[in-house]
Design an enzyme around this catalytic site. Structure first.
Site: not given
Length: 268
Positions: A52, A54, A198
């Site tokens: 999934r 972002d 990230r």
């Protein structure tokens, strides 16, 4: 019901991530709507995805599955989706999935690449590269990233979710400067928790800028909780490049392994 595997890619810039959200444009929502419409399904299609992503994150090698009421639909579904999907999402392969296949739980690993620039860069690629203050010490970043390999608790790099573990196994790390000047951070792991990639890249940038020593990354792995010293990088530099699966005979076993919750006691 027949399970179908969808291989797809998308430009995440105009999507609010993968997962369906009321009133927002998402990759899952767009695909489910069009699959339901082009096949004239009585019940809405429901997709399960390998990873999934972002809001703003891209994918070149995403994988999903959907259960449909009859076999033999793969060619027709692929052809019809090609006609109706918006330009920023492409389903490039549809196949009937083998027994035991689950796009999420059968996956053995996911590979992400984050693109950085520490120079003026190319304005035509600004939507897929993140500019940072440089010059970056790429060898120091690569050295620091090596500490991430193996089974660790990545709580320092993850946004916690109730009931979810932050223990992951990182299989591969690379930080290289390409001939065109792009700095690519590659991470391959069995799975990733929310904002992990990230955050890792943000920590590596701090090393590359000389603000933190390479050993800082290893120290972060020992925290066991979210670190406020890590900058979470913007999403547009991140691409899900590939998802790996075992051979057909190992799909069911992999599902059972992936569904088992990991605890800190497993870390050696």
């Amino acid at each position: 019901m027949t399970r179908y595997r969808l291989d797809l890619s998308y430009d995440g810039a105009a999507f609010h991530g993968w997962a369906v959200q009321d009133g927002l444009r998402t990759v899952q929502g767009t695909l489910q709507e069009w699959i339901t419409r082009v096949l004239r399904l009585s019940d809405p299609a429901e997709l399960t995805v390998a990873g999934r992503t972002d809001a703003g994150v891209h994918a070149r090698g995403q994988v999903a599955h959907v259960d449909l009421p009859s076999p033999g639909l793969a060619p027709e579904l692929l052809r019809r989706l090609a006609r109706v999907l918006p330009a920023d999402v492409v389903v490039y392969r549809v196949t009937e999935a083998p027994d035991g296949f689950d796009a999420r739980f059968s996956a053995v690993w996911r590979r992400y690449v984050f693109a950085l620039r520490d120079d003026a860069g190319d304005p035509l690629t600004r939507g897929v590269e993140v500019r940072v203050r440089g010059p970056l010490d790429v060898p120091a970043m690569d050295e620091a990233a090596a500490a991430l390999r193996g089974l660790h608790d990545f709580a320092a790099f993850c946004k916690r979710r109730e009931g979810a573990t932050t223990i992951r196994e990182v299989l591969e790390t690379h930080v290289v400067r390409t001939p065109t000047g792009v700095i690519e951070v590659t991470l391959r792991a069995d799975a990733f928790c929310h904002s992990m990639v990230r955050s890792v890249v943000g920590a590596l940038v701090a090393v590359g800028q000389g603000r933190c020593p390479p050993g800082w990354i290893a120290d972060l792995l020992l925290l066991g909780q979210r670190s406020g010293d890590i900058t979470v990088m913007p999403p547009h530099g991140l691409v899900l490049e590939e998802v790996g699966y075992p051979d057909d005979a190992g799909l069911a076993d992999r599902q059972r392994q992936a569904r088992a919750r990991r605890e800190r006691e497993e870390i050696v």
